[in-house]
Design an enzyme around this catalytic site. Sequence first.
Site, PDB file in Angstrom:
ATOM      1  CD  GLU A 253      -3.286  -5.710   3.694  1.00 54.20           C
ATOM      2  OE1 GLU A 253      -2.655  -4.647   3.754  1.00 54.20           O
ATOM      3  OE2 GLU A 253      -3.256  -6.462   2.693  1.00 54.20           O
TER       4      GLU A 253
ATOM      5  CD  GLU B 277      -2.898  -1.264   2.253  1.00 55.93           C
ATOM      6  OE1 GLU B 277      -4.123  -1.115   2.132  1.00 55.93           O
ATOM      7  OE2 GLU B 277      -2.343  -1.544   3.340  1.00 55.93           O
TER       8      GLU B 277
END
Length: 263
Positions: A133, A113
């Site tokens: 995640e 990210e």
Amino acid sequence: MDTHDPVQVTVEGQTLVVTLDRPKANAIDVATSRALYAAFDRLRNDPRLRVGILTAAGDRFFSAGWDLKAAAAGEGIEADHGPGGFAGITEFFDIGKPVIAAVNGLAYGGGFELVLAADLVVAAEHAEFALTEVTLGLVADAGGLLRLPARLPRPIAVECLLTGRRLTAAEAARWGLVNRVVPAAELMPAARELAGAICASAPLAVAAALEILRETEATSVGTGYSVLRSGALPAYRVMLDSQDAKEGARAFADRRRPQWEGR
């Protein structure tokens, strides 16, 4: 007591080099997020700086993302990572100057990210990218769910988001996520070369281009033109009325290199 600074900042001419340095995996906790924000806030506010390069120490991890040890110690999901959001830049939308991610290894979870929040990406050949995640019971809500589907074909993005599958540097380049893939030893020279090319361009024009991209890239072309002509883009207005805009035309006519003054 560990006094090691998790973020190293150096200035190379007009380039700010920001190095994430948290052995062993360059994982990111709240303090590191705030330090990264401070570095990029310096980039935004220092008129002598034109571009930032974000890289990491070591040769295995760019960043493993969220520091799960800090999380286990009580730094929860809702922790305040500061004004730039997680990793200091994922919600820092108005830096106004380009950031190049020089990815020296594995970029997983929040580390990916962080890469997605940069404007350009140079990757070492052994680099890998993954939004992991979901394998930890979480979702990529520090920009992964928002940015990745805008850059990859939707089925590929959804596969990455729902399975955590890894993308090699070569595959990331094929999908357009990476500008250049180079041998590890050439990573920083390649990033500096790209930074140098940006610094050779007119600073007000670079700022205007970033502003226009930020305000229009999620719109239709027609809506984008409306935004462009609205007078609501200050960096674009400054560029249009600048001495640099006149200098560019004069230099072209005189067959010489332009001398940018940033005004």
